[in-house]
Motif scaffolding. Structure first.
Motif, PDB file in Angstrom:
ATOM      1  N   MET A  19      45.187  42.271  41.130  1.00 35.44           N
ATOM      2  CA  MET A  19      45.132  43.701  40.814  1.00 35.44           C
ATOM      3  C   MET A  19      46.515  44.328  40.657  1.00 35.44           C
ATOM      4  O   MET A  19      46.677  45.296  39.934  1.00 35.44           O
ATOM      5  CB  MET A  19      44.352  44.456  41.901  1.00 35.44           C
ATOM      6  CG  MET A  19      42.910  44.060  41.988  1.00 35.44           C
ATOM      7  SD  MET A  19      42.050  44.444  40.452  1.00 35.44           S
ATOM      8  CE  MET A  19      40.447  43.795  40.809  1.00 35.44           C
ATOM      9  N   SER A  20      47.516  43.758  41.316  1.00 32.36           N
ATOM     10  CA  SER A  20      48.853  44.344  41.227  1.00 32.36           C
ATOM     11  C   SER A  20      49.496  44.133  39.864  1.00 32.36           C
ATOM     12  O   SER A  20      50.479  44.799  39.536  1.00 32.36           O
ATOM     13  CB  SER A  20      49.755  43.772  42.319  1.00 32.36           C
ATOM     14  OG  SER A  20      49.981  42.386  42.102  1.00 32.36           O
ATOM     15  N   ASN A  21      48.930  43.215  39.063  1.00 39.18           N
ATOM     16  CA  ASN A  21      49.500  42.943  37.740  1.00 39.18           C
ATOM     17  C   ASN A  21      48.690  43.545  36.591  1.00 39.18           C
ATOM     18  O   ASN A  21      49.013  43.303  35.437  1.00 39.18           O
ATOM     19  CB  ASN A  21      49.626  41.436  37.524  1.00 39.18           C
ATOM     20  CG  ASN A  21      50.656  40.802  38.431  1.00 39.18           C
ATOM     21  OD1 ASN A  21      51.663  41.418  38.745  1.00 39.18           O
ATOM     22  ND2 ASN A  21      50.397  39.596  38.861  1.00 39.18           N
ATOM     23  N   LEU A  22      47.651  44.290  36.905  1.00 41.91           N
ATOM     24  CA  LEU A  22      46.796  44.848  35.857  1.00 41.91           C
ATOM     25  C   LEU A  22      47.363  46.157  35.312  1.00 41.91           C
ATOM     26  O   LEU A  22      47.973  46.938  36.042  1.00 41.91           O
ATOM     27  CB  LEU A  22      45.389  45.126  36.399  1.00 41.91           C
ATOM     28  CG  LEU A  22      44.578  43.924  36.865  1.00 41.91           C
ATOM     29  CD1 LEU A  22      43.204  44.389  37.333  1.00 41.91           C
ATOM     30  CD2 LEU A  22      44.441  42.881  35.787  1.00 41.91           C
ATOM     31  N   THR A  23      47.100  46.385  34.043  1.00 41.14           N
ATOM     32  CA  THR A  23      47.428  47.686  33.459  1.00 41.14           C
ATOM     33  C   THR A  23      46.360  48.677  33.921  1.00 41.14           C
ATOM     34  O   THR A  23      45.320  48.283  34.472  1.00 41.14           O
ATOM     35  CB  THR A  23      47.411  47.631  31.927  1.00 41.14           C
ATOM     36  OG1 THR A  23      46.074  47.360  31.493  1.00 41.14           O
ATOM     37  CG2 THR A  23      48.368  46.584  31.386  1.00 41.14           C
ATOM     38  N   LYS A  24      46.601  49.939  33.682  1.00 43.57           N
ATOM     39  CA  LYS A  24      45.639  50.971  34.055  1.00 43.57           C
ATOM     40  C   LYS A  24      44.289  50.716  33.371  1.00 43.57           C
ATOM     41  O   LYS A  24      43.236  50.833  33.987  1.00 43.57           O
ATOM     42  CB  LYS A  24      46.181  52.347  33.664  1.00 43.57           C
ATOM     43  CG  LYS A  24      45.336  53.491  34.116  1.00 43.57           C
ATOM     44  CD  LYS A  24      46.017  54.819  33.777  1.00 43.57           C
ATOM     45  CE  LYS A  24      45.183  55.990  34.230  1.00 43.57           C
ATOM     46  NZ  LYS A  24      45.841  57.266  33.936  1.00 43.57           N
ATOM     47  N   GLU A  25      44.323  50.308  32.106  1.00 41.27           N
ATOM     48  CA  GLU A  25      43.102  50.049  31.351  1.00 41.27           C
ATOM     49  C   GLU A  25      42.358  48.831  31.907  1.00 41.27           C
ATOM     50  O   GLU A  25      41.140  48.819  32.013  1.00 41.27           O
ATOM     51  CB  GLU A  25      43.413  49.843  29.863  1.00 41.27           C
ATOM     52  CG  GLU A  25      43.922  51.085  29.148  1.00 41.27           C
ATOM     53  CD  GLU A  25      45.385  51.404  29.448  1.00 41.27           C
ATOM     54  OE1 GLU A  25      46.147  50.490  29.873  1.00 41.27           O
ATOM     55  OE2 GLU A  25      45.773  52.571  29.284  1.00 41.27           O
ATOM     56  N   ILE A  31      36.950  47.849  37.549  1.00 44.40           N
ATOM     57  CA  ILE A  31      36.139  48.776  38.355  1.00 44.40           C
ATOM     58  C   ILE A  31      34.783  48.994  37.690  1.00 44.40           C
ATOM     59  O   ILE A  31      33.744  49.000  38.356  1.00 44.40           O
ATOM     60  CB  ILE A  31      36.890  50.107  38.571  1.00 44.40           C
ATOM     61  CG1 ILE A  31      38.110  49.849  39.474  1.00 44.40           C
ATOM     62  CG2 ILE A  31      35.975  51.169  39.166  1.00 44.40           C
ATOM     63  CD1 ILE A  31      39.059  51.012  39.578  1.00 44.40           C
ATOM     64  N   GLU A  32      34.776  49.147  36.379  1.00 46.88           N
ATOM     65  CA  GLU A  32      33.517  49.319  35.647  1.00 46.88           C
ATOM     66  C   GLU A  32      32.612  48.097  35.810  1.00 46.88           C
ATOM     67  O   GLU A  32      31.399  48.224  35.929  1.00 46.88           O
ATOM     68  CB  GLU A  32      33.781  49.597  34.167  1.00 46.88           C
ATOM     69  CG  GLU A  32      34.418  50.949  33.886  1.00 46.88           C
ATOM     70  CD  GLU A  32      33.528  52.134  34.262  1.00 46.88           C
ATOM     71  OE1 GLU A  32      32.286  51.999  34.208  1.00 46.88           O
ATOM     72  OE2 GLU A  32      34.087  53.185  34.615  1.00 46.88           O
ATOM     73  N   LYS A  33      33.196  46.897  35.827  1.00 42.52           N
ATOM     74  CA  LYS A  33      32.402  45.684  36.056  1.00 42.52           C
ATOM     75  C   LYS A  33      31.723  45.749  37.418  1.00 42.52           C
ATOM     76  O   LYS A  33      30.561  45.360  37.570  1.00 42.52           O
ATOM     77  CB  LYS A  33      33.289  44.433  35.997  1.00 42.52           C
ATOM     78  CG  LYS A  33      33.729  44.025  34.627  1.00 42.52           C
ATOM     79  CD  LYS A  33      34.553  42.737  34.762  1.00 42.52           C
ATOM     80  CE  LYS A  33      35.376  42.443  33.556  1.00 42.52           C
ATOM     81  NZ  LYS A  33      36.232  41.255  33.744  1.00 42.52           N
ATOM     82  N   GLY A  34      32.458  46.219  38.415  1.00 41.07           N
ATOM     83  CA  GLY A  34      31.894  46.352  39.755  1.00 41.07           C
ATOM     84  C   GLY A  34      30.746  47.339  39.787  1.00 41.07           C
ATOM     85  O   GLY A  34      29.708  47.092  40.415  1.00 41.07           O
ATOM     86  N   PHE A  35      30.903  48.456  39.104  1.00 45.95           N
ATOM     87  CA  PHE A  35      29.822  49.445  39.025  1.00 45.95           C
ATOM     88  C   PHE A  35      28.603  48.843  38.330  1.00 45.95           C
ATOM     89  O   PHE A  35      27.465  49.060  38.755  1.00 45.95           O
ATOM     90  CB  PHE A  35      30.269  50.699  38.273  1.00 45.95           C
ATOM     91  CG  PHE A  35      31.222  51.584  39.041  1.00 45.95           C
ATOM     92  CD1 PHE A  35      31.174  51.676  40.420  1.00 45.95           C
ATOM     93  CD2 PHE A  35      32.164  52.333  38.369  1.00 45.95           C
ATOM     94  CE1 PHE A  35      32.048  52.498  41.118  1.00 45.95           C
ATOM     95  CE2 PHE A  35      33.041  53.165  39.053  1.00 45.95           C
ATOM     96  CZ  PHE A  35      32.991  53.246  40.429  1.00 45.95           C
TER      97      PHE A  35
END
Length: 59
Positions: A19-25, A31-35
């Motif tokens: 997660m520390s290497n991800l862009t905002k998008e 997060i959407e996958k988790g939802f």
């Protein structure tokens, strides 16, 4: 005292992103996958997860 219990461990089917290497998008997409997983019922009750971590059978 020896513990002869066998621990089972499951690895994710796909690599978990750092997660520390991800862009905002990319973070938003994760997060959407988790939802989506939650909405589809692909969840595990917390009590079951903690019982498994403690080595207890919940079923």
């Amino acid at each position: 005292m020896k513990n002869n219990a066998t621990q089972k461990m499951k690895l994710p089917a796909v690599p978990v992103p750092d997660m520390s290497n991800l862009t905002k998008e990319q973070l938003k997409a994760e997060i959407e996958k988790g939802f989506a997983d939650t909405a589809a019922g692909r969840v595990t009750p917390a009590a079951e997860v903690f019982a498994e971590l403690r080595g207890k059978d919940t079923q």
